[in-house]
Design a protein around this motif. Structure first.
Motif, PDB file in Angstrom:
ATOM      1  N   ALA A 154      49.703  30.261  17.786  1.00 23.01           N
ATOM      2  CA  ALA A 154      48.851  29.351  17.013  1.00 23.01           C
ATOM      3  C   ALA A 154      48.296  30.041  15.771  1.00 23.01           C
ATOM      4  CB  ALA A 154      47.714  28.844  17.890  1.00 23.01           C
ATOM      5  N   TYR A 155      47.822  31.282  15.927  1.00 21.43           N
ATOM      6  CA  TYR A 155      47.284  32.001  14.778  1.00 21.43           C
ATOM      7  C   TYR A 155      48.381  32.284  13.746  1.00 21.43           C
ATOM      8  CZ  TYR A 155      43.310  32.788  17.883  1.00 21.43           C
ATOM      9  OH  TYR A 155      42.234  32.605  18.724  1.00 21.43           O
ATOM     10  N   ALA A 156      49.596  32.547  14.209  1.00 24.12           N
ATOM     11  CA  ALA A 156      50.691  32.840  13.285  1.00 24.12           C
ATOM     12  C   ALA A 156      51.040  31.627  12.438  1.00 24.12           C
ATOM     13  CB  ALA A 156      51.915  33.306  14.069  1.00 24.12           C
ATOM     14  N   VAL A 157      50.997  30.449  13.035  1.00 30.07           N
ATOM     15  CA  VAL A 157      51.286  29.235  12.267  1.00 30.07           C
ATOM     16  C   VAL A 157      50.211  29.011  11.203  1.00 30.07           C
ATOM     17  CG1 VAL A 157      51.464  26.721  12.410  1.00 30.07           C
ATOM     18  CG2 VAL A 157      52.613  28.157  14.104  1.00 30.07           C
ATOM     19  N   MET A 158      48.956  29.300  11.537  1.00 30.44           N
ATOM     20  CA  MET A 158      47.864  29.029  10.615  1.00 30.44           C
ATOM     21  C   MET A 158      47.768  30.079   9.508  1.00 30.44           C
ATOM     22  SD  MET A 158      44.799  27.589  13.053  1.00 30.44           S
ATOM     23  CE  MET A 158      44.749  29.054  14.077  1.00 30.44           C
ATOM     24  N   GLU A 159      47.946  31.380   9.847  1.00 30.91           N
ATOM     25  CA  GLU A 159      47.735  32.427   8.848  1.00 30.91           C
ATOM     26  C   GLU A 159      48.724  33.578   9.021  1.00 30.91           C
ATOM     27  OE1 GLU A 159      43.910  33.846  11.541  1.00 30.91           O
ATOM     28  OE2 GLU A 159      43.618  33.240   9.467  1.00 30.91           O
ATOM     29  N   GLY A 160      49.991  33.200   9.265  1.00 32.46           N
ATOM     30  CA  GLY A 160      51.003  34.212   9.527  1.00 32.46           C
ATOM     31  C   GLY A 160      51.275  35.142   8.368  1.00 32.46           C
ATOM     32  N   GLU A 161      51.012  34.703   7.128  1.00 34.86           N
ATOM     33  CA  GLU A 161      51.283  35.573   5.983  1.00 34.86           C
ATOM     34  C   GLU A 161      50.378  36.800   5.981  1.00 34.86           C
ATOM     35  OE1 GLU A 161      51.270  33.554   2.282  1.00 34.86           O
ATOM     36  OE2 GLU A 161      52.463  31.871   3.002  1.00 34.86           O
ATOM     37  N   ASP A 162      49.318  36.752   6.750  1.00 41.65           N
ATOM     38  CA  ASP A 162      48.382  37.880   6.831  1.00 41.65           C
ATOM     39  C   ASP A 162      48.354  38.394   8.273  1.00 41.65           C
ATOM     40  OD1 ASP A 162      46.391  39.733   6.675  1.00 41.65           O
ATOM     41  OD2 ASP A 162      44.858  38.370   5.898  1.00 41.65           O
ATOM     42  N   PRO A 163      49.237  39.321   8.624  1.00 43.72           N
ATOM     43  CA  PRO A 163      49.289  39.818  10.008  1.00 43.72           C
ATOM     44  C   PRO A 163      47.968  40.419  10.479  1.00 43.72           C
ATOM     45  CG  PRO A 163      51.252  40.493   8.799  1.00 43.72           C
ATOM     46  CD  PRO A 163      50.297  39.920   7.800  1.00 43.72           C
ATOM     47  N   VAL A 164      47.187  41.001   9.560  1.00 48.50           N
ATOM     48  CA  VAL A 164      45.905  41.576   9.963  1.00 48.50           C
ATOM     49  C   VAL A 164      44.959  40.481  10.447  1.00 48.50           C
ATOM     50  CG1 VAL A 164      43.865  42.820   9.158  1.00 48.50           C
ATOM     51  CG2 VAL A 164      46.138  43.565   8.450  1.00 48.50           C
ATOM     52  N   ALA A 165      44.948  39.343   9.752  1.00 48.28           N
ATOM     53  CA  ALA A 165      44.102  38.230  10.172  1.00 48.28           C
ATOM     54  C   ALA A 165      44.553  37.680  11.518  1.00 48.28           C
ATOM     55  CB  ALA A 165      44.127  37.131   9.109  1.00 48.28           C
ATOM     56  N   VAL A 166      45.871  37.631  11.746  1.00 45.86           N
ATOM     57  CA  VAL A 166      46.392  37.139  13.025  1.00 45.86           C
ATOM     58  C   VAL A 166      45.903  38.014  14.165  1.00 45.86           C
ATOM     59  CG1 VAL A 166      48.491  36.787  14.377  1.00 45.86           C
ATOM     60  CG2 VAL A 166      48.421  36.059  11.989  1.00 45.86           C
ATOM     61  N   LEU A 167      46.005  39.323  14.020  1.00 42.71           N
ATOM     62  CA  LEU A 167      45.581  40.224  15.092  1.00 42.71           C
ATOM     63  C   LEU A 167      44.067  40.262  15.221  1.00 42.71           C
ATOM     64  CD1 LEU A 167      48.061  43.236  14.804  1.00 42.71           C
ATOM     65  CD2 LEU A 167      48.192  41.199  16.243  1.00 42.71           C
ATOM     66  N   SER A 168      43.332  40.091  14.125  1.00 36.52           N
ATOM     67  CA  SER A 168      41.871  40.053  14.214  1.00 36.52           C
ATOM     68  C   SER A 168      41.412  38.855  15.027  1.00 36.52           C
ATOM     69  CB  SER A 168      41.265  39.998  12.808  1.00 36.52           C
ATOM     70  OG  SER A 168      41.550  41.176  12.080  1.00 36.52           O
ATOM     71  N   ASP A 169      42.042  37.700  14.781  1.00 32.59           N
ATOM     72  CA  ASP A 169      41.702  36.515  15.576  1.00 32.59           C
ATOM     73  C   ASP A 169      42.060  36.736  17.044  1.00 32.59           C
ATOM     74  OD1 ASP A 169      40.848  35.313  13.278  1.00 32.59           O
ATOM     75  OD2 ASP A 169      42.670  34.126  12.974  1.00 32.59           O
ATOM     76  N   LEU A 170      43.187  37.374  17.285  1.00 36.47           N
ATOM     77  CA  LEU A 170      43.615  37.625  18.662  1.00 36.47           C
ATOM     78  C   LEU A 170      42.651  38.571  19.365  1.00 36.47           C
ATOM     79  CD1 LEU A 170      46.065  36.736  20.395  1.00 36.47           C
ATOM     80  CD2 LEU A 170      47.116  38.927  19.838  1.00 36.47           C
ATOM     81  N   GLU A 171      42.160  39.562  18.632  1.00 35.84           N
ATOM     82  CA  GLU A 171      41.217  40.517  19.219  1.00 35.84           C
ATOM     83  C   GLU A 171      39.912  39.830  19.580  1.00 35.84           C
ATOM     84  OE1 GLU A 171      38.115  43.405  19.637  1.00 35.84           O
ATOM     85  OE2 GLU A 171      38.237  41.928  18.027  1.00 35.84           O
ATOM     86  N   LEU A 172      39.445  38.938  18.711  1.00 38.85           N
ATOM     87  CA  LEU A 172      38.207  38.218  18.987  1.00 38.85           C
ATOM     88  C   LEU A 172      38.353  37.344  20.228  1.00 38.85           C
ATOM     89  CD1 LEU A 172      35.344  37.386  18.194  1.00 38.85           C
ATOM     90  CD2 LEU A 172      36.359  35.650  16.683  1.00 38.85           C
ATOM     91  N   GLY A 182      49.832  46.463  13.342  1.00 34.05           N
ATOM     92  CA  GLY A 182      49.878  46.808  14.758  1.00 34.05           C
ATOM     93  C   GLY A 182      48.516  47.214  15.277  1.00 34.05           C
ATOM     94  N   ALA A 183      48.271  46.915  16.544  1.00 36.72           N
ATOM     95  CA  ALA A 183      47.028  47.294  17.205  1.00 36.72           C
ATOM     96  C   ALA A 183      47.373  48.171  18.400  1.00 36.72           C
ATOM     97  CB  ALA A 183      46.255  46.055  17.647  1.00 36.72           C
ATOM     98  N   GLY A 184      47.267  49.488  18.201  1.00 38.13           N
ATOM     99  CA  GLY A 184      47.570  50.422  19.281  1.00 38.13           C
ATOM    100  C   GLY A 184      49.018  50.382  19.724  1.00 38.13           C
ATOM    101  N   HIS A 185      49.913  49.932  18.844  1.00 43.91           N
ATOM    102  CA  HIS A 185      51.296  49.719  19.259  1.00 43.91           C
ATOM    103  C   HIS A 185      52.223  50.777  18.659  1.00 43.91           C
ATOM    104  CE1 HIS A 185      53.689  46.835  21.507  1.00 43.91           C
ATOM    105  NE2 HIS A 185      54.675  47.121  20.687  1.00 43.91           N
ATOM    106  N   THR A 186      53.367  50.940  19.301  1.00 48.71           N
ATOM    107  CA  THR A 186      54.374  51.898  18.844  1.00 48.71           C
ATOM    108  C   THR A 186      55.007  51.418  17.538  1.00 48.71           C
ATOM    109  OG1 THR A 186      55.945  50.770  20.302  1.00 48.71           O
ATOM    110  CG2 THR A 186      54.944  52.789  21.119  1.00 48.71           C
ATOM    111  N   PRO A 187      55.381  52.342  16.646  1.00 49.95           N
ATOM    112  CA  PRO A 187      55.916  51.943  15.338  1.00 49.95           C
ATOM    113  C   PRO A 187      57.341  51.416  15.450  1.00 49.95           C
ATOM    114  CG  PRO A 187      55.998  54.328  15.585  1.00 49.95           C
ATOM    115  CD  PRO A 187      55.257  53.804  16.782  1.00 49.95           C
ATOM    116  N   PRO A 188      57.701  50.438  14.622  1.00 48.84           N
ATOM    117  CA  PRO A 188      59.087  49.945  14.623  1.00 48.84           C
ATOM    118  C   PRO A 188      60.052  51.036  14.188  1.00 48.84           C
ATOM    119  CG  PRO A 188      57.604  48.433  13.479  1.00 48.84           C
ATOM    120  CD  PRO A 188      56.846  49.697  13.707  1.00 48.84           C
TER     121      PRO A 188
END
Length: 484
Positions: free
Chosen positions: A305-323, A352-358
């Motif tokens: 859901a967050y990706a559809v709304m603000e996917g162009e900003d991955p930081v915003a997507v993960l910030s919403d997910l963290e909240l 990425g949030a604590g994740h392994t690098p691609p």
């Protein structure tokens, strides 16, 4: 002139008197028997020695059995131990739970797969194991099937002609079948051992194999419950992950998912976004079992859901997910990586949030993407980390993965990263055009146990999570995206 002393033996001074509580050496309990007479205590001592030997043997066999962690391994071990107890050379085990919920397995000892198939052509009612499985014989006390001995198949006038033909072809002349059953689980299956010549177990052998069989049935019942629980967890995980990957022009996708024995919370996703964009995500939820699966499903759905709304900003997507994670599940943490891709221009923005690098794999390079260090979601009061932008060249594949891939190697993390890099760099040129082949090569190189079916991956496209009880304990996710 000095007094003569008695000689010392083994460091003991024989002149020191014995303490008052030490009795003098006792005379023999019984006088020597006249020549030709037997010692009446001999048979009892022999029986006691035999009992000790039997108990020791049973202990060794049961110790070997409880070290098995899968149904297949346990059935093979039971066949081997039972053959030693009844004095047979060959046999077969049929697992067929009476509740009809499966699984159904047949394994052999000294019998090839084709020979097992030949035995199965005999009508079930004409075989001893078939009579046990179908409940055609009277039951013993406790409503459990009883063993069936056929000491001379060739001399049995009532033997089914097809059974006689198969016995002659495979060269066995007698059989002994033992039920696998417990009072709680009911019938589980049957064991049958085959003799090359007419024979049957002695009373002592029957007793020992009966004791062993009861223990084996309880162990198999526990493994069966674990297997069924694992299948249920795999089914839930399968339903929570994408049923298929989307087709987006300019990029090819492939995913591999290995489920750990207890079922973890590793996940992946790929979803089309507006204006021809593509969102790629991988993540891992702390914990294991049904609760971790449920948390994983909620987290993945929220990220979509967050990706559809603000996917162009991955930081915003993960910030919403963290909240969301901090408010709804404060006792749980998670790692995640989200990549916003524009396939026509081969542009990727990820965070990425604590994740392994691609890892980027291509004809001219194999290198990790440098991402900023950040804590997992739910670990800090507020999460935020800068995003990274990269542009893969035509023909390059970007690998996103969870840390379970590194942990399953059993190496220290730095060495595991080096092994992953070497595995990706070693992908044959013929396979580099197929992201699925790239993923398979990496898994084969790092996790060879996946080739035998125990790791939950069998080299096919998509996901497969069966019978991974004695594989590594970690979930593994590998998502490969090849850009054209």
């Amino acid at each position: 002139m000095s007094t003569q002393r008695a000689p010392k033996v083994a460091g003991i001074d024989s002149t020191v008197p014995s303490p008052p509580h030490t009795a003098a050496p006792a005379a023999p309990l019984t006088p020597p028997l006249p020549s030709g007479e037997l010692d009446p205590g001999g048979p009892l001592q022999d029986r006691l020695a035999g009992w000790v030997s039997d108990l020791t043997l049973l202990h060794e066999l049961t110790e070997s059995l409880i070290r098995t962690g899968s149904l297949d391994d346990a059935l093979h071990e039971v066949l081997r131990a039972g053959a030693a107890l009844v004095g047979a050379r060959r046999g077969m085990a049929v697992l067929e739970p009476a509740d009809g919920l499966g699984p159904a397995l047949t394994v052999g000892l000294g019998l090839a797969h084709a020979e097992l198939g030949t035995i199965e052509t005999v009508p079930r009612g004409a075989t001893s194991y078939g009579r046990i499985l179908d409940g055609l014989d009277p039951l013993t006390e406790g409503a459990l099937p009883r063993p069936i001995a056929v000491p001379d198949l060739r001399g049995d006038a009532d033997l089914d002609p097809r059974h006689r033909e198969v016995a002659a072809r495979l060269g066995y002349a007698a059989s002994f079948a033992l039920p696998l059953a417990t009072e709680r689980a009911g019938g589980l299956g049957a064991l049958v051992w085959l003799y090359d010549e007419p024979a049957e177990p002695a009373e002592r052998q029957r007793h020992l194999v009966g004791l062993y069989g009861r223990f084996a049935a309880e162990h198999l019942a526990r493994l069966l419950e674990v297997r069924r629980a694992r299948v249920r967890i795999d089914t839930v995980a399968e339903e929570l992950l994408p049923s298929r990957l989307p087709r987006v022009p300019g990029v090819q996708l492939a995913a591999r998912h290995l489920t750990g024995p207890r079922g973890g919370g590793d996940w992946y996703d790929a979803l089309p976004l507006p204006e021809g964009a593509l969102g790629l995500a991988v993540g891992s939820v702390s914990g294991n079992g049904p609760s971790a699966l449920a948390a994983m499903g909620r987290l993945r759905a929220s990220l979509r859901a967050y990706a559809v709304m603000e996917g162009e900003d991955p930081v915003a997507v993960l910030s919403d997910l963290e909240l969301l994670l901090r408010l709804t599940e404060p006792a749980r943490s998670a790692t995640a990586l989200f990549a916003y891709c524009e396939p026509p221009s081969r542009r990727i923005v990820l965070a990425g949030a604590g994740h392994t690098p691609p890892l980027v794999v291509g004809p001219d390079r194999t290198e990790y993407v440098e991402t900023s260090l950040s804590a997992p979601l739910g670990m800090l009061s507020c999460w935020e980390a800068p995003s990274v932008e990269l542009s893969p060249a035509p023909g390059e594949t970007v690998l996103l993965y969870t840390d379970g891939l590194l942990r399953r190697t059993g190496d220290a993390m730095d060495r595991a990263f080096a092994r992953l890099h070497a595995a990706a760099a070693g992908v044959p040129k013929a396979d580099r055009a197929d992201p699925g082949a790239v993923a398979d090569h990496v898994l084969r190189t790092l996790l060879p146990e996946g080739l035998d079916g125990r790791g939950g991956w069998d080299g096919r496209d998509g996901r497969d999570g069966r019978d991974g009880m004695d594989a590594g304990g970690e979930d593994v996710v590998l998502l490969a995206a090849r850009f054209e």
